[in-house]
Motif scaffolding. Structure first.
Motif, short mmCIF file in Angstrom:
data_model
loop_
_atom_site.label_atom_id
_atom_site.label_comp_id
_atom_site.label_asym_id
_atom_site.label_seq_id
_atom_site.Cartn_x
_atom_site.Cartn_y
_atom_site.Cartn_z
N ARG A 20 -23.21 18.51 -29.20
CA ARG A 20 -22.05 17.84 -29.78
C ARG A 20 -21.90 16.41 -29.56
O ARG A 20 -21.77 15.34 -29.90
CB ARG A 20 -20.80 18.34 -29.68
N SER A 48 -9.08 15.67 -31.07
CA SER A 48 -10.32 15.67 -31.65
C SER A 48 -11.37 15.20 -30.73
O SER A 48 -11.12 14.22 -29.73
CB SER A 48 -10.38 15.07 -32.91
N GLU A 75 -14.71 17.09 -32.98
CA GLU A 75 -14.49 18.56 -33.46
C GLU A 75 -13.13 18.89 -32.57
O GLU A 75 -12.62 18.27 -31.79
CB GLU A 75 -15.48 19.61 -33.07
N LYS A 76 -12.50 20.03 -33.00
CA LYS A 76 -11.15 20.35 -32.57
C LYS A 76 -11.44 21.17 -31.32
O LYS A 76 -12.28 22.01 -31.11
CB LYS A 76 -10.42 21.40 -33.76
N TRP A 87 -14.80 23.93 -27.39
CA TRP A 87 -14.29 23.81 -28.73
C TRP A 87 -13.80 25.01 -29.46
O TRP A 87 -14.26 26.09 -29.13
CB TRP A 87 -15.38 23.11 -29.50
N ALA A 105 -14.32 26.09 -32.40
CA ALA A 105 -15.25 26.57 -33.05
C ALA A 105 -16.23 27.61 -32.23
O ALA A 105 -16.67 28.48 -32.69
CB ALA A 105 -16.15 25.53 -33.67
#
Length: 305
Positions: free
Chosen positions: A56, A209, A213-214, A289, A291
């Motif tokens: 990331r 963020s 990404e969250k 993250w 996800a």
């Protein structure tokens, strides 16, 4: 980790603080580098998660480049532990002198304390975050920080003793409102509070963020600043070839609790900038993250390397 694993971890750290400081530096350094290379080659759960995290940070990296970056990051993490096991036996004045040669942004912390409301210093898990603390103790006196309560209790107490030997005041993260009140008191005494702030251990942090990404990050640093008028100062930390790079960023303004989410996002953005500039020195081997979170939505607390 079961009780046997916890006991073995405790014995391993005890051996580290007992043995490493007695070894010649080149021997210990080489040993930690070899262990890091083996861990990177073995690709345990922690290393695999580190690789996913770094993907990331450096999304343009190809597979070979990402493998090499992961190896460098594991070596950087090993360097952190090599230094941690040696720091209590080193001359603090010499460490501070080396930091003074490279640190930038000291005027931001000086200005914050000149206002008389204390300073909340927030860092990510990058470089050697104990070294800025040694420098700060020499310049401003003891500061207060919060640490995760490890198991077994003997291991937690070992880490408390280690950081207290460096001049830090240690509070447990599970101290609840009592710990928070003591942090407020320290800031009202115009002291420095130092918090590692890139991973939300509670699951109740502020949504942000981060690298597009969250995730969530702890609300504590911004809440403390909003409650006391203390300056919120992000700090970047990374390794240089023979020392440490440290940058104290300008203050993030947060004057009311309604500004905590925006201030936490600003903190995440500054962390991201420093991490992107020194990705191999970000030691994030845990899920971060949303996800990657488990079914409960809370990132895992620990992963084995």
């Amino acid at each position: 980790m079961g009780r046997f694993g916890e006991r073995m971890a405790d014995l391993g750290y005890a051996a580290g603080w007992t043995v490493v400081s007695r070894l010649p530096v080149p021997v210990a350094r080489s040993g930690f580098a070899l262990a890091a290379d083996f861990a990177a080659w073995r690709k345990g759960p922690g290393v695999r998660q580190l690789r996913r995290n770094l993907a990331r940070v450096v999304p343009q990296a190809g597979e070979t480049e990402l493998d090499e970056l992961t190896r460098q990051a594991v070596r950087s993490y090993a360097r952190y532990w090599h230094e941690a096991f040696r720091l209590p036996s080193l001359d603090p004045a010499r460490i501070r002198s080396r930091v003074e040669a490279t640190i930038s942004g000291v005027e931001n912390l000086d200005a914050a304390l000149a206002e008389g409301n204390g300073a909340v210093v927030a860092l990510p898990h990058s470089g050697n975050w104990d070294v800025p603390g040694i420098w700060a103790v020499g310049r401003y006196g003891p500061f207060t920080t919060v640490v995760e309560r490890l198991k077994p209790e003997s291991l937690f107490q070992r880490f408390v003793a280690y950081r207290e030997s460096l001049g830090f005041e240690i509070l447990s993260a599970d101290g609840g409102t009592g710990s928070f009140r003591l942090l407020l008191q320290r800031l009202r005494e115009n002291r420095v509070v130092c918090l590692i702030a890139d991973r939300d251990l509670s699951g109740g942090g502020v949504p942000v963020s981060f690298f597009g990404e969250k995730t969530s990050m702890p609300a504590g640093p911004a809440r403390l600043a909003a409650s006391t008028g203390a300056a919120l100062l992000p700090v970047g930390s990374w390794f240089t070839e023979d020392g440490w790079g440290i940058r104290i960023h300008p203050r993030i303004r947060v004057t009311h609790r309604t500004e905590v989410p925006a201030a936490t996002q600003a903190l995440a953005d500054i962390f991201a900038g420093d991490i992107a500039a020194h990705p191999a020195d970000w030691h994030m081997m845990q899920k971060l993250w949303t996800a990657d979170a488990g079914e409960d939505g809370v990132p895992a607390r620990e992963e084995a390397a």
